[in-house]
Design a protein around this motif. Structure first.
Motif, PDB file in Angstrom:
ATOM      1  N   GLU A 146       0.826  -1.205   0.000  1.00 47.03           N
ATOM      2  CA  GLU A 146       0.000   0.000   0.000  1.00 47.03           C
ATOM      3  C   GLU A 146       0.864   1.260   0.000  1.00 47.03           C
ATOM      4  O   GLU A 146       0.552   2.245  -0.694  1.00 47.03           O
ATOM      5  N   ALA A 147       1.947   1.236   0.787  1.00 54.37           N
ATOM      6  CA  ALA A 147       2.838   2.400   0.848  1.00 54.37           C
ATOM      7  C   ALA A 147       3.557   2.603  -0.480  1.00 54.37           C
ATOM      8  O   ALA A 147       3.705   3.740  -0.953  1.00 54.37           O
ATOM      9  N   ASP A 148       4.002   1.516  -1.104  1.00 53.44           N
ATOM     10  CA  ASP A 148       4.684   1.636  -2.386  1.00 53.44           C
ATOM     11  C   ASP A 148       3.737   2.164  -3.465  1.00 53.44           C
ATOM     12  O   ASP A 148       4.148   2.960  -4.324  1.00 53.44           O
ATOM     13  N   ALA A 149       2.492   1.717  -3.423  1.00 49.92           N
ATOM     14  CA  ALA A 149       1.515   2.197  -4.408  1.00 49.92           C
ATOM     15  C   ALA A 149       1.296   3.698  -4.251  1.00 49.92           C
ATOM     16  O   ALA A 149       1.235   4.436  -5.244  1.00 49.92           O
ATOM     17  N   ALA A 150       1.183   4.162  -3.012  1.00 53.26           N
ATOM     18  CA  ALA A 150       1.003   5.593  -2.767  1.00 53.26           C
ATOM     19  C   ALA A 150       2.244   6.372  -3.180  1.00 53.26           C
ATOM     20  O   ALA A 150       2.152   7.457  -3.775  1.00 53.26           O
ATOM     21  N   ALA A 151       3.425   5.815  -2.884  1.00 51.44           N
ATOM     22  CA  ALA A 151       4.668   6.494  -3.238  1.00 51.44           C
ATOM     23  C   ALA A 151       4.830   6.596  -4.751  1.00 51.44           C
ATOM     24  O   ALA A 151       5.273   7.624  -5.281  1.00 51.44           O
ATOM     25  N   THR A 152       4.467   5.536  -5.454  1.00 52.43           N
ATOM     26  CA  THR A 152       4.573   5.540  -6.912  1.00 52.43           C
ATOM     27  C   THR A 152       3.643   6.573  -7.525  1.00 52.43           C
ATOM     28  O   THR A 152       4.008   7.284  -8.468  1.00 52.43           O
ATOM     29  N   ARG A 153       2.448   6.665  -6.991  1.00 55.30           N
ATOM     30  CA  ARG A 153       1.444   7.565  -7.559  1.00 55.30           C
ATOM     31  C   ARG A 153       1.694   9.024  -7.198  1.00 55.30           C
ATOM     32  O   ARG A 153       1.502   9.916  -8.027  1.00 55.30           O
ATOM     33  N   TYR A 154       2.150   9.276  -5.957  1.00 56.49           N
ATOM     34  CA  TYR A 154       2.233  10.658  -5.472  1.00 56.49           C
ATOM     35  C   TYR A 154       3.650  11.138  -5.171  1.00 56.49           C
ATOM     36  O   TYR A 154       3.849  12.326  -4.907  1.00 56.49           O
ATOM     37  N   GLY A 155       4.622  10.245  -5.146  1.00 53.62           N
ATOM     38  CA  GLY A 155       5.999  10.653  -4.931  1.00 53.62           C
ATOM     39  C   GLY A 155       6.400  10.855  -3.490  1.00 53.62           C
ATOM     40  O   GLY A 155       7.494  11.349  -3.218  1.00 53.62           O
ATOM     41  N   VAL A 156       5.539  10.470  -2.545  1.00 54.92           N
ATOM     42  CA  VAL A 156       5.848  10.643  -1.123  1.00 54.92           C
ATOM     43  C   VAL A 156       6.327   9.300  -0.569  1.00 54.92           C
ATOM     44  O   VAL A 156       5.589   8.306  -0.618  1.00 54.92           O
ATOM     45  N   PRO A 157       7.541   9.217  -0.028  1.00 52.91           N
ATOM     46  CA  PRO A 157       8.081   7.937   0.431  1.00 52.91           C
ATOM     47  C   PRO A 157       7.261   7.312   1.554  1.00 52.91           C
ATOM     48  O   PRO A 157       6.648   8.015   2.373  1.00 52.91           O
ATOM     49  N   GLY A 158       7.283   5.983   1.605  1.00 51.84           N
ATOM     50  CA  GLY A 158       6.524   5.260   2.614  1.00 51.84           C
ATOM     51  C   GLY A 158       6.910   5.624   4.030  1.00 51.84           C
ATOM     52  O   GLY A 158       6.054   5.680   4.923  1.00 51.84           O
ATOM     53  N   GLN A 159       8.204   5.906   4.273  1.00 53.52           N
ATOM     54  CA  GLN A 159       8.617   6.233   5.636  1.00 53.52           C
ATOM     55  C   GLN A 159       8.017   7.554   6.102  1.00 53.52           C
ATOM     56  O   GLN A 159       7.740   7.735   7.294  1.00 53.52           O
ATOM     57  N   VAL A 160       7.780   8.473   5.180  1.00 52.69           N
ATOM     58  CA  VAL A 160       7.143   9.741   5.548  1.00 52.69           C
ATOM     59  C   VAL A 160       5.682   9.504   5.906  1.00 52.69           C
ATOM     60  O   VAL A 160       5.164  10.051   6.887  1.00 52.69           O
ATOM     61  N   LEU A 161       5.003   8.649   5.129  1.00 52.01           N
ATOM     62  CA  LEU A 161       3.610   8.319   5.437  1.00 52.01           C
ATOM     63  C   LEU A 161       3.512   7.619   6.787  1.00 52.01           C
ATOM     64  O   LEU A 161       2.586   7.872   7.565  1.00 52.01           O
ATOM     65  N   MET A 162       4.470   6.743   7.082  1.00 50.74           N
ATOM     66  CA  MET A 162       4.467   6.066   8.384  1.00 50.74           C
ATOM     67  C   MET A 162       4.675   7.073   9.516  1.00 50.74           C
ATOM     68  O   MET A 162       4.056   6.959  10.582  1.00 50.74           O
ATOM     69  N   ALA A 163       5.532   8.063   9.288  1.00 48.79           N
ATOM     70  CA  ALA A 163       5.799   9.048  10.335  1.00 48.79           C
ATOM     71  C   ALA A 163       4.544   9.869  10.632  1.00 48.79           C
ATOM     72  O   ALA A 163       4.197  10.089  11.801  1.00 48.79           O
ATOM     73  N   VAL A 164       3.853  10.322   9.597  1.00 46.06           N
ATOM     74  CA  VAL A 164       2.613  11.073   9.812  1.00 46.06           C
ATOM     75  C   VAL A 164       1.600  10.201  10.533  1.00 46.06           C
ATOM     76  O   VAL A 164       0.955  10.641  11.512  1.00 46.06           O
ATOM     77  N   TRP A 165       1.432   8.985  10.092  1.00 51.28           N
ATOM     78  CA  TRP A 165       0.475   8.054  10.714  1.00 51.28           C
ATOM     79  C   TRP A 165       0.825   7.822  12.179  1.00 51.28           C
ATOM     80  O   TRP A 165      -0.049   7.850  13.058  1.00 51.28           O
ATOM     81  N   GLY A 166       2.113   7.610  12.453  1.00 44.90           N
ATOM     82  CA  GLY A 166       2.535   7.347  13.829  1.00 44.90           C
ATOM     83  C   GLY A 166       2.310   8.519  14.751  1.00 44.90           C
ATOM     84  O   GLY A 166       1.896   8.356  15.908  1.00 44.90           O
ATOM     85  N   ILE A 167       2.558   9.732  14.259  1.00 45.84           N
ATOM     86  CA  ILE A 167       2.394  10.925  15.090  1.00 45.84           C
ATOM     87  C   ILE A 167       0.923  11.267  15.264  1.00 45.84           C
ATOM     88  O   ILE A 167       0.479  11.645  16.359  1.00 45.84           O
TER      89      ILE A 167
END
Length: 425
Positions: free
Chosen positions: A130-151
């Motif tokens: 899921e993270a790779d699909a979002a990163a491919t489509r929008y250019g935002v790395p998975g680790q950044v999405l995890m950081a926002v989700w975690g915070i």
């Protein structure tokens, strides 16, 4: 030079707190023998709560008419507003001005814990597709999405339990930000009307932020994505939707796939701390010409419109941040938040933590001390604006001007030392 980091707040976040009804109703304690109503029955003081509830019901009725006129159908109005309740906790949380604050390094220590880093790495592995699909489509790395989700929700462990319609109707009724609350409430009704989620599932924070990465309803309408193809944009239960929606928000806020969020840097000897300011933006190559280097001496990564950030003043670590940092600020307009997202994402990706030393001998000024500092700056002719206890650009600029006037490095970082000096005869 224009301030390329001057942003408007896009949404509101906060901590839940308890509220006595008297705060909302504006009532003081009654006399020992409360007066009776004209009919000689119920004490007038007891009537206060009922009157507040009655006024709230009238406010909701008025809003219902406005929503109906705006095209919200009866089924949606019934589902969302028939059971709406005054949520007292929301008002006190919205009004709260905490006296004591935590130093940035203490906040980072708490939020970027080894446990949260490990959980972020585990969640990234679990939702890699899921993270790779979002990163491919929008250019935002998975680790950044995890950081926002975690915070935002501790990886979905706590995204709030306050009904969104209760929270927003309460804040609208309270009146301090009525226009904003009405706008968000209308957006929430549109979400229900279009069938993305049932009204009962719309729960979140006291301020109306909702879902696993805490979107305000207006942000949901603008940025939420149906990534799993089920016809709903479910930021509560669908991880494809959660991650794609968050990535879409950041991408449309200016995220650049070819730049990092930022990088910790070492500054050249004699660097003027006044240049570590949002008004001084230039590309990384120009900063490199001035002697700014990464911590290991390597070349700076390519970044346009980058600024040097010294969040703890001249004695603390320095970072070079650019457009991706600014995109995070559009998610939550707070330097501490944006820096924490960047640093947590860096750790989740296996990178280092902060290498520079924080000035841990210093403490954050209390709100009262910050007001005193602003007042003293104004009295000495350095305009910091109306004293409010908040460290904004005006106060930082005023403090820098005072520091220059006494021949000291103008980093604009408030400390007890500067407060004492300002208050001295």
């Amino acid at each position: 030079m224009p301030n390329c980091f001057d942003l408007d707040a896009r949404r509101f976040v906060g901590r839940p707190a308890l509220l006595a009804l008297a705060v909302l109703a504006g009532c003081a304690s009654g006399p020992a023998t409360p007066p009776r109503s004209a009919e000689g029955g119920v004490p007038a003081a007891v009537d206060g709560q009922a009157l507040t509830e009655q006024r709230f019901a009238q406010w909701v009725a008025g809003f219902r008419e406005s929503a109906r006129a705006a095209g919200i159908d009866e089924a949606t109005l019934h589902a969302a507003l028939d059971t709406v309740q005054l949520h007292h906790r929301a008002v006190v949380a919205d009004r709260a001005q905490p006296e004591f604050t935590r130093a940035l390094w203490e906040y980072l220590d708490a939020v970027i814990s080894e446990r949260r880093v490990a959980t972020g790495q585990q969640k990234l592995a679990e939702f890699r597709a899921e993270a790779d699909a979002a990163a491919t489509r929008y250019g935002v790395p998975g680790q950044v999405l995890m950081a926002v989700w975690g915070i935002e929700s501790n990886f979905g462990g706590n995204y709030g339990d306050v009904p969104v319609f209760d929270a927003l109707a309460t804040l609208g009724f309270e009146g301090r930000r009525e226009a904003w609350a009405k706008s968000e409430l209308m957006a929430a009704l549109k979400i229900v009307q279009r069938g993305d989620v049932d009204a009962a599932r719309m729960v979140g924070s006291w301020a109306g932020a909702m879902g696993q990465t805490q979107f305000m309803p207006s942000s949901y309408l603008s940025y939420a994505v149906d990534a799993d193809g089920d016809g709903r944009r479910d930021i509560w239960g669908s991880m494809p939707d959660v991650l794609a929606s968050t990535a879409n928000f950041l991408a449309r806020s200016g995220w650049r796939a070819d730049e990092p969020w930022g990088v910790e840097v070492q500054l050249p000897s004699g660097f003027d701390p006044a240049r570590a300011d949002a008004s001084v933006c230039q590309n990384a190559a120009q900063w490199a010409q001035e002697g700014v280097r990464t911590m290991d001496g390597a070349a700076l990564p390519a970044m346009a419109d980058a600024m040097v950030l010294q969040p703890a003043g001249a004695r603390g670590p320095a970072f070079l941040v650019g457009r991706n940092y600014r995109a995070i600020l559009r998610y939550n307009n707070s330097m501490s938040y944006a820096l924490t997202v960047g640093l947590l994402s860096q750790r989740i990706a296996g990178g280092p933590g902060v290498q520079g030393a924080w000035p841990r001998d210093l403490r954050a000024l209390t709100r009262g001390e910050m007001i005193a500092l602003q007042t003293a700056l104004n009295q000495r002719g350095f305009d910091s604006g109306t004293p409010d206890g908040q460290m904004g650009p005006a106060t930082r600029g005023a403090l820098r001007a005072f520091q220059r006037s006494v021949g000291q490095p103008a980093d604009g970082f408030p400390t007890a030392q500067w407060l004492r000096l300002l208050q001295s005869p």
